[in-house]
Design an enzyme around this catalytic site. Sequence first.
Site, PDB file in Angstrom:
ATOM      1  N   PHE A 135      66.235 -83.371  39.225  1.00 23.66           N
ATOM      2  CA  PHE A 135      65.724 -82.383  40.179  1.00 23.66           C
ATOM      3  C   PHE A 135      64.406 -82.888  40.738  1.00 23.66           C
ATOM      4  O   PHE A 135      63.492 -83.214  39.976  1.00 23.66           O
ATOM      5  CB  PHE A 135      65.512 -81.025  39.510  1.00 23.66           C
ATOM      6  CG  PHE A 135      64.974 -79.996  40.462  1.00 23.66           C
ATOM      7  CD1 PHE A 135      65.799 -79.445  41.437  1.00 23.66           C
ATOM      8  CD2 PHE A 135      63.649 -79.589  40.412  1.00 23.66           C
ATOM      9  CE1 PHE A 135      65.309 -78.505  42.343  1.00 23.66           C
ATOM     10  CE2 PHE A 135      63.153 -78.649  41.311  1.00 23.66           C
ATOM     11  CZ  PHE A 135      63.986 -78.102  42.278  1.00 23.66           C
ATOM     12  N   ASP A 220      59.026 -89.165  38.768  1.00 20.09           N
ATOM     13  CA  ASP A 220      58.744 -87.764  39.060  1.00 20.09           C
ATOM     14  C   ASP A 220      58.287 -87.138  37.740  1.00 20.09           C
ATOM     15  O   ASP A 220      59.103 -86.814  36.882  1.00 20.09           O
ATOM     16  CB  ASP A 220      60.003 -87.092  39.609  1.00 20.09           C
ATOM     17  CG  ASP A 220      59.780 -85.605  39.901  1.00 20.09           C
ATOM     18  OD1 ASP A 220      58.763 -85.055  39.426  1.00 20.09           O
ATOM     19  OD2 ASP A 220      60.635 -84.994  40.564  1.00 20.09           O
ATOM     20  N   LYS A 250      52.852 -79.036  39.449  1.00 23.50           N
ATOM     21  CA  LYS A 250      52.918 -78.022  38.402  1.00 23.50           C
ATOM     22  C   LYS A 250      51.603 -77.858  37.629  1.00 23.50           C
ATOM     23  O   LYS A 250      50.712 -77.183  38.116  1.00 23.50           O
ATOM     24  CB  LYS A 250      54.125 -78.282  37.497  1.00 23.50           C
ATOM     25  CG  LYS A 250      55.444 -78.051  38.265  1.00 23.50           C
ATOM     26  CD  LYS A 250      56.631 -77.724  37.399  1.00 23.50           C
ATOM     27  CE  LYS A 250      57.749 -77.093  38.218  1.00 23.50           C
ATOM     28  NZ  LYS A 250      58.852 -77.973  38.565  1.00 23.50           N
TER      29      LYS A 250
HETATM   30  C1  PLP Z   1      59.426 -78.283  39.899  1.00 23.21           C
HETATM   31  C2  PLP Z   1      59.835 -79.676  40.145  1.00 23.21           C
HETATM   32  C3  PLP Z   1      59.836 -80.234  41.434  1.00 23.21           C
HETATM   33  C4  PLP Z   1      59.533 -79.410  42.677  1.00 23.21           C
HETATM   34  O1  PLP Z   1      58.270 -78.861  42.663  1.00 23.21           O
HETATM   35  P1  PLP Z   1      57.940 -77.637  43.667  1.00 23.21           P
HETATM   36  O2  PLP Z   1      56.478 -77.384  43.452  1.00 23.21           O
HETATM   37  O3  PLP Z   1      58.826 -76.519  43.306  1.00 23.21           O
HETATM   38  O4  PLP Z   1      58.221 -78.134  45.047  1.00 23.21           O
HETATM   39  C5  PLP Z   1      60.170 -81.560  41.579  1.00 23.21           C
HETATM   40  N1  PLP Z   1      60.466 -82.320  40.498  1.00 23.21           N
HETATM   41  C6  PLP Z   1      60.480 -81.829  39.256  1.00 23.21           C
HETATM   42  C7  PLP Z   1      60.794 -82.727  38.114  1.00 23.21           C
HETATM   43  C8  PLP Z   1      60.178 -80.484  39.035  1.00 23.21           C
HETATM   44  O5  PLP Z   1      60.228 -79.995  37.796  1.00 23.21           O
END
Ligand code: PLP
Length: 401
Positions: A135, A220, A250
């Site tokens: 994701f 990521d 985050k």
């Molecule tokens: C939450 C998340 C995203 C997206 O972040 P947003 O602030 O919702 O755009 C991308 N990659 C990972 C691994 C995430 O947990």
Amino acid sequence: MPSPSSTQSHIMGVYSRAGLAFERGEGVWLTSTTGERYLDAVAGIAVNALGHANPVLIEALTAQAHKLWHVSNIFQIPEQEALAKRLTDATFADVVFFTNSGTEAVECALKTARKYFAHKGQPERIDIIGFDGSFHGRTYAAVNASGNASYLEGFGPRLPGYLQIPFGDMAALKAALGPTSCAVIIEPVQGEGGARVLSDSQLREIRQLCSDAGALLIYDEIQCGLGRTGKLFAHDWAPGSEPDIMCVAKALGGGFPVGACLATTEAASGMVFGTHGSTYGGNPLAMAVGCAAFDLLNDEALLDHVKSVAGYLTQQLSGLKDRYPDIIEDLRGKGLLIGIKIKPNNREFMQMARDEHLLIAGGGDNCVRMLPPLNITLDEARELIARFEATCDRARKAATA
Ligand SMILES: *Cc1c(COP(=O)(O)O)cnc(C)c1O
């Protein structure tokens, strides 16, 4: 006050919301609008890593709010330099681009990688390779890079140059890498996909395969980074696996929207004047909170605390797995990014947890996730286990009723 579901909502219906709203928070505790206290092991999905209403963050936010909130990026922003220095001092990276969210950090990473090769005279290198179940966010490039086809449905044709391979399949990765490869993008620990972990040796092998193929490596670490696994970044567990580009968000703002794309000077060499930008990204208010949060997160004592609480929780959960084989199928994750693959439906199980006044998140592969604030105390961790056990009990009774 009426429950949120009993009134006509004017919000787009893209979320499946529990019938629960909160009024205030303190540390790992949330108080609902009806005055009930919940133990929060969701923490805004790894956002409130320093707990709710953290006094240091409140002080940083309010002090900056009295000085300056926002100026355009056409001016120098010293607060950006301050957070960028912290991030680059602590990592492989040399430069940073600030965003307001995770998905924007991913967009910047993907654009940086594509531009790198265009700038070097290799515009044919456009392929972005990712893992199934990953994701990376909800904007167009991010959903194309994510390993979940349902996020793309109905939004027009797939963008060219995005490939997904089975999670952790090194042979498939080797086969996919070639003269049109631009970058590999992975989460060292998958979050939404169900807390799946890549081993240290896999991370090092991926790094090596990218280097051999001349492709860039993007991590990521939006969910698994910033102390969540007990190291500042999840890939710090595997020295020698450093990426060329990394996305964080985050926990970086502790609840204030801040994201960042980090890169080496080389990987960012195409990102010259005019190639990218953001109105809000890196504004003084966000940066002041980001600096304060980063200083709290980049602390050996906190990281040691994460390791020890995570050790306690893992040990307790494996005890519960033995006692509830009918409920718990598998334990996953790393540090305080804990995934529990369960046998009952995970949505129903999350409701049963709420009935025990415990908040947990869902995840792919019928998992539930616990991502409590990193400063959760051992006593609170005991309480978390007690409530989780009571939830397992409820689920067992529901199954045999
Ligand atoms: C939450 C998340 C995203 C997206 O972040 P947003 O602030 O919702 O755009 C991308 N990659 C990972 C691994 C995430 O947990």
